[in-house]
Design a protein around this motif. Structure first.
Motif, PDB file in Angstrom:
ATOM      1  N   GLY A 165      10.276   7.122 -28.842  1.00 21.49           N
ATOM      2  CA  GLY A 165      10.203   6.447 -29.857  1.00 21.49           C
ATOM      3  C   GLY A 165      10.545   5.270 -30.596  1.00 21.49           C
ATOM      4  N   ILE A 166      11.494   5.426 -31.644  1.00 23.32           N
ATOM      5  CA  ILE A 166      12.680   4.845 -31.860  1.00 23.32           C
ATOM      6  C   ILE A 166      14.173   4.759 -31.510  1.00 23.32           C
ATOM      7  CG2 ILE A 166      15.181   5.667 -33.612  1.00 23.32           C
ATOM      8  CD1 ILE A 166      13.194   6.618 -35.471  1.00 23.32           C
ATOM      9  N   LYS A 167      14.574   5.499 -30.460  1.00 24.26           N
ATOM     10  CA  LYS A 167      15.344   5.535 -29.222  1.00 24.26           C
ATOM     11  C   LYS A 167      14.840   4.022 -27.778  1.00 24.26           C
ATOM     12  CE  LYS A 167      17.017  10.266 -28.974  1.00 24.26           C
ATOM     13  NZ  LYS A 167      17.374  11.466 -28.291  1.00 24.26           N
ATOM     14  N   LYS A 168      13.384   4.056 -27.742  1.00 23.49           N
ATOM     15  CA  LYS A 168      13.749   3.667 -27.204  1.00 23.49           C
ATOM     16  C   LYS A 168      13.307   2.112 -27.944  1.00 23.49           C
ATOM     17  CE  LYS A 168      10.485   5.835 -23.243  1.00 23.49           C
ATOM     18  NZ  LYS A 168       8.780   6.241 -23.811  1.00 23.49           N
ATOM     19  N   GLU A 169      13.554   2.128 -28.820  1.00 19.23           N
ATOM     20  CA  GLU A 169      13.058   0.904 -29.592  1.00 19.23           C
ATOM     21  C   GLU A 169      14.301   0.215 -29.591  1.00 19.23           C
ATOM     22  OE1 GLU A 169      12.704   0.337 -34.967  1.00 19.23           O
ATOM     23  OE2 GLU A 169      10.979   0.945 -33.628  1.00 19.23           O
ATOM     24  N   LEU A 170      15.285   1.119 -30.192  1.00 20.23           N
ATOM     25  CA  LEU A 170      16.842   1.337 -30.174  1.00 20.23           C
ATOM     26  C   LEU A 170      17.463   0.704 -28.957  1.00 20.23           C
ATOM     27  CD1 LEU A 170      17.941   4.099 -32.905  1.00 20.23           C
ATOM     28  CD2 LEU A 170      17.886   1.538 -33.071  1.00 20.23           C
ATOM     29  N   ARG A 171      17.056   1.009 -27.828  1.00 19.14           N
ATOM     30  CA  ARG A 171      17.723   0.712 -26.563  1.00 19.14           C
ATOM     31  C   ARG A 171      17.210  -0.645 -26.388  1.00 19.14           C
ATOM     32  NH1 ARG A 171      16.267   3.970 -21.422  1.00 19.14           N
ATOM     33  NH2 ARG A 171      14.498   5.350 -22.712  1.00 19.14           N
ATOM     34  N   THR A 172      16.161  -1.609 -27.121  1.00 14.90           N
ATOM     35  CA  THR A 172      15.862  -2.404 -26.636  1.00 14.90           C
ATOM     36  C   THR A 172      16.968  -3.530 -27.305  1.00 14.90           C
ATOM     37  OG1 THR A 172      13.410  -2.254 -26.316  1.00 14.90           O
ATOM     38  CG2 THR A 172      13.612  -4.194 -27.164  1.00 14.90           C
ATOM     39  N   ARG A 173      16.379  -3.049 -28.595  1.00 19.77           N
ATOM     40  CA  ARG A 173      18.077  -4.119 -29.339  1.00 19.77           C
ATOM     41  C   ARG A 173      19.106  -3.743 -28.802  1.00 19.77           C
ATOM     42  NH1 ARG A 173      16.644  -1.586 -35.186  1.00 19.77           N
ATOM     43  NH2 ARG A 173      18.080  -2.758 -35.928  1.00 19.77           N
ATOM     44  N   VAL A 174      20.041  -2.566 -28.937  1.00 19.66           N
ATOM     45  CA  VAL A 174      21.244  -2.324 -28.460  1.00 19.66           C
ATOM     46  C   VAL A 174      21.550  -3.181 -26.847  1.00 19.66           C
ATOM     47  CG1 VAL A 174      23.151  -1.224 -27.419  1.00 19.66           C
ATOM     48  CG2 VAL A 174      21.427  -0.201 -29.468  1.00 19.66           C
ATOM     49  N   ALA A 175      20.197  -3.826 -25.905  1.00 21.15           N
ATOM     50  CA  ALA A 175      20.456  -4.395 -24.943  1.00 21.15           C
ATOM     51  C   ALA A 175      20.201  -6.354 -25.076  1.00 21.15           C
ATOM     52  CB  ALA A 175      19.249  -4.376 -23.545  1.00 21.15           C
ATOM     53  N   ALA A 176      20.171  -6.188 -26.641  1.00 24.40           N
ATOM     54  CA  ALA A 176      19.861  -7.734 -26.733  1.00 24.40           C
ATOM     55  C   ALA A 176      21.632  -8.317 -27.429  1.00 24.40           C
ATOM     56  CB  ALA A 176      19.061  -7.509 -28.324  1.00 24.40           C
ATOM     57  N   LEU A 177      21.767  -7.009 -28.128  1.00 24.75           N
ATOM     58  CA  LEU A 177      23.198  -6.729 -28.707  1.00 24.75           C
ATOM     59  C   LEU A 177      24.245  -7.302 -27.970  1.00 24.75           C
ATOM     60  CD1 LEU A 177      23.386  -3.731 -31.791  1.00 24.75           C
ATOM     61  CD2 LEU A 177      23.602  -6.319 -31.428  1.00 24.75           C
ATOM     62  N   ARG A 178      24.339  -6.756 -26.511  1.00 25.45           N
ATOM     63  CA  ARG A 178      24.738  -6.847 -25.154  1.00 25.45           C
ATOM     64  C   ARG A 178      24.956  -7.974 -25.181  1.00 25.45           C
ATOM     65  NH1 ARG A 178      22.567  -1.491 -23.230  1.00 25.45           N
ATOM     66  NH2 ARG A 178      21.513  -2.770 -22.092  1.00 25.45           N
ATOM     67  N   GLU A 179      23.738  -8.264 -24.387  1.00 23.33           N
ATOM     68  CA  GLU A 179      23.259 -10.315 -24.022  1.00 23.33           C
ATOM     69  C   GLU A 179      24.290 -11.148 -25.382  1.00 23.33           C
ATOM     70  OE1 GLU A 179      22.121 -11.451 -21.808  1.00 23.33           O
ATOM     71  OE2 GLU A 179      22.055  -9.689 -20.784  1.00 23.33           O
ATOM     72  N   ARG A 180      24.000 -10.727 -26.312  1.00 24.91           N
ATOM     73  CA  ARG A 180      24.060 -11.530 -27.136  1.00 24.91           C
ATOM     74  C   ARG A 180      25.788 -11.471 -27.488  1.00 24.91           C
ATOM     75  NH1 ARG A 180      22.865 -11.921 -33.781  1.00 24.91           N
ATOM     76  NH2 ARG A 180      23.720 -13.663 -34.773  1.00 24.91           N
ATOM     77  N   TYR A 181      26.320 -10.386 -27.300  1.00 22.91           N
ATOM     78  CA  TYR A 181      28.353 -10.302 -27.690  1.00 22.91           C
ATOM     79  C   TYR A 181      28.375 -10.091 -26.655  1.00 22.91           C
ATOM     80  CZ  TYR A 181      26.637 -10.616 -32.670  1.00 22.91           C
ATOM     81  OH  TYR A 181      26.140 -11.082 -33.616  1.00 22.91           O
ATOM     82  N   GLY A 182      28.123  -9.828 -25.582  1.00 21.12           N
ATOM     83  CA  GLY A 182      28.560  -9.876 -24.084  1.00 21.12           C
ATOM     84  C   GLY A 182      29.512  -8.006 -24.079  1.00 21.12           C
ATOM     85  N   ARG A 183      29.211  -7.724 -25.196  1.00 22.53           N
ATOM     86  CA  ARG A 183      29.956  -5.829 -24.558  1.00 22.53           C
ATOM     87  C   ARG A 183      29.302  -4.726 -25.076  1.00 22.53           C
ATOM     88  NH1 ARG A 183      31.762  -3.262 -28.870  1.00 22.53           N
ATOM     89  NH2 ARG A 183      32.361  -4.931 -30.808  1.00 22.53           N
ATOM     90  N   VAL A 184      29.370  -3.838 -24.663  1.00 23.59           N
ATOM     91  CA  VAL A 184      28.001  -2.854 -24.897  1.00 23.59           C
ATOM     92  C   VAL A 184      28.883  -1.981 -26.948  1.00 23.59           C
ATOM     93  CG1 VAL A 184      27.792  -0.208 -24.287  1.00 23.59           C
ATOM     94  CG2 VAL A 184      28.621  -1.979 -22.421  1.00 23.59           C
ATOM     95  N   PRO A 185      28.223  -1.686 -27.351  1.00 27.73           N
ATOM     96  CA  PRO A 185      28.774  -1.427 -28.929  1.00 27.73           C
ATOM     97  C   PRO A 185      28.611  -0.001 -28.375  1.00 27.73           C
ATOM     98  CG  PRO A 185      26.243  -2.618 -28.966  1.00 27.73           C
ATOM     99  CD  PRO A 185      26.671  -2.077 -27.479  1.00 27.73           C
ATOM    100  N   CYS A 186      30.222   0.487 -29.005  1.00 27.98           N
ATOM    101  CA  CYS A 186      30.399   1.967 -29.406  1.00 27.98           C
ATOM    102  C   CYS A 186      30.799   2.788 -30.016  1.00 27.98           C
ATOM    103  CB  CYS A 186      32.615   2.172 -29.016  1.00 27.98           C
ATOM    104  SG  CYS A 186      32.855   3.058 -28.803  1.00 27.98           S
ATOM    105  N   LEU A 187      30.649   3.842 -29.903  1.00 26.88           N
ATOM    106  CA  LEU A 187      30.522   5.123 -31.353  1.00 26.88           C
ATOM    107  C   LEU A 187      31.354   5.666 -31.266  1.00 26.88           C
ATOM    108  CD1 LEU A 187      29.177   6.385 -34.162  1.00 26.88           C
ATOM    109  CD2 LEU A 187      28.037   7.084 -32.180  1.00 26.88           C
ATOM    110  N   ALA A 188      32.365   6.117 -32.159  1.00 25.95           N
ATOM    111  CA  ALA A 188      33.382   6.910 -32.075  1.00 25.95           C
ATOM    112  C   ALA A 188      33.053   8.451 -32.186  1.00 25.95           C
ATOM    113  CB  ALA A 188      34.679   6.418 -32.225  1.00 25.95           C
TER     114      ALA A 188
END
Length: 156
Positions: free
Chosen positions: A11-34
């Motif tokens: 459930g948390i991952k699905k919620e985060l998927r929606t939030r990450v998609a919104a970030l991609r839309e807003r900033y025009g790039r995919v967030p990155c974790l190293a």
């Protein structure tokens, strides 16, 4: 009462998927974790791999940096500094424990609090402990326990 941690995590991952998609839309790039892994500890490798897979599930790019167990502290600090300076990297985690010849303190302090996704940099930990303001990141394990408890407290 049985708590289904797997269902909560999904459930948390699905919620985060929606939030990450919104970030991609807003900033025009995919967030990155190293994720930085030093050595070949099987448990650490598995844990680091699960973090990268979870990031991919929610739409975050994952960079895996694997270094030999005999890496020098200077080299590891250089690698962490390069990731920290890279504007395309949004979060950094160094998988612990580190080999004995490396200073966890020096390595973790090399990560900017703004990229400390584990929430263990003294700046983030201090804000959390003192409640002066919200830390930039919360430590993952306690956050998960609190979230699980909050979701099931309402059922009692």
């Amino acid at each position: 009462m049985t708590i289904d941690g797997t269902a909560i995590a999904l459930g948390i991952k699905k919620e985060l998927r929606t939030r990450v998609a919104a970030l991609r839309e807003r900033y025009g790039r995919v967030p990155c974790l190293a994720a930085v892994l030093v050595g070949d500890n099987p448990a650490s490798r598995l844990y680091e791999r699960s973090k990268i897979e979870a990031a991919a599930f929610v739409g975050i790019e994952g960079i895996e940096l694997e270094l030999p167990s005999d890496v020098s502290e200077a080299t590891l600090l250089e690698k962490v500094a390069a990731l920290d300076a890279d504007p395309s990297v949004d979060g950094i985690l160094v998988q612990l424990p580190l080999p004995e010849h490396l200073s966890e303190e020096r390595i973790l302090l090399a990560i900017s609090p703004k990229k400390d996704v584990d929430g263990i940099h003294p700046y983030n930990a201090g804000l959390l402990a003192r409640k002066f303001s919200e830390p930039l990141f919360y430590p993952c394990t306690p956050s998960g326990i609190i979230r699980r408890s909050e979701e099931h407290t309402s059922e009692l």
